[in-house]
Scaffold this active site. Structure first.
Site, PDB file in Angstrom:
ATOM      1  N   HIS A 157       0.707  -1.301  -0.056  1.00 15.78           N
ATOM      2  CA  HIS A 157      -0.072   0.219  -0.003  1.00 15.78           C
ATOM      3  C   HIS A 157       0.792   1.391   0.112  1.00 15.78           C
ATOM      4  O   HIS A 157       2.034   1.307   0.685  1.00 15.78           O
ATOM      5  CB  HIS A 157      -0.899  -0.095   1.355  1.00 15.78           C
ATOM      6  CG  HIS A 157      -1.903  -0.848   1.223  1.00 15.78           C
ATOM      7  ND1 HIS A 157      -3.086  -0.940   0.117  1.00 15.78           N
ATOM      8  CD2 HIS A 157      -2.052  -2.294   2.023  1.00 15.78           C
ATOM      9  CE1 HIS A 157      -3.847  -1.939   0.664  1.00 15.78           C
ATOM     10  NE2 HIS A 157      -3.177  -2.747   1.682  1.00 15.78           N
TER      11      HIS A 157
ATOM     12  N   CYS B  99      -2.305   5.131  -4.387  1.00 16.91           N
ATOM     13  CA  CYS B  99      -2.871   3.997  -4.616  1.00 16.91           C
ATOM     14  C   CYS B  99      -4.102   3.966  -5.669  1.00 16.91           C
ATOM     15  O   CYS B  99      -4.014   2.920  -6.376  1.00 16.91           O
ATOM     16  CB  CYS B  99      -3.478   3.382  -3.046  1.00 16.91           C
ATOM     17  SG  CYS B  99      -4.049   1.841  -3.105  1.00 16.91           S
TER      18      CYS B  99
END
Length: 109
Positions: free
Chosen positions: A21, A33
């Site tokens: 992430h 992201c």
């Protein structure tokens, strides 16, 4: 951090993997992201639709994971189209990496 691993053989992208992430913002507001996801999923969808090619796809998990592999045998003209789309994806991801290098890293194998 998002790690993008691109696997090549004979100078062609055979597979790629995204994991991790970015953590560049709160959940639901992470622009890195979101950008990486949009570029990669958009490319996968384009290959499957425009090139009529089934890909070996694994995704999911809490770690933000996507693995995409090409089938072993593709006609040369289809492979050329797939490569153009994959290289375009890589250019977009490199643009994100250039601007947000603390959140995404691309490596080639």
């Amino acid at each position: 951090m998002i790690l993008v691993t691109v696997n090549r053989s004979d100078n062609q992208i055979k597979s790629f993997e995204l994991s991790g992430h970015a953590d560049s913002g709160p959940y639901g507001y992470d622009l890195v992201c979101a950008g990486v996801s949009a570029v990669s999923i958009g490319t996968v969808n384009a290959v499957m639709e425009l090139c009529e090619t089934n890909l070996d796809i694994e995704q999911g998990g809490e770690g933000g994971y996507l693995s995409v592999k090409l089938p072993n045998q593709l006609r040369p003209e289809i492979m050329a189209e797939v490569q153009l789309l994959f290289e375009g994806m890589l250019i977009s991801l490199k643009s994100i990496e250039l601007e947000y290098s603390e959140f995404i890293k691309i490596k080639n194998k």
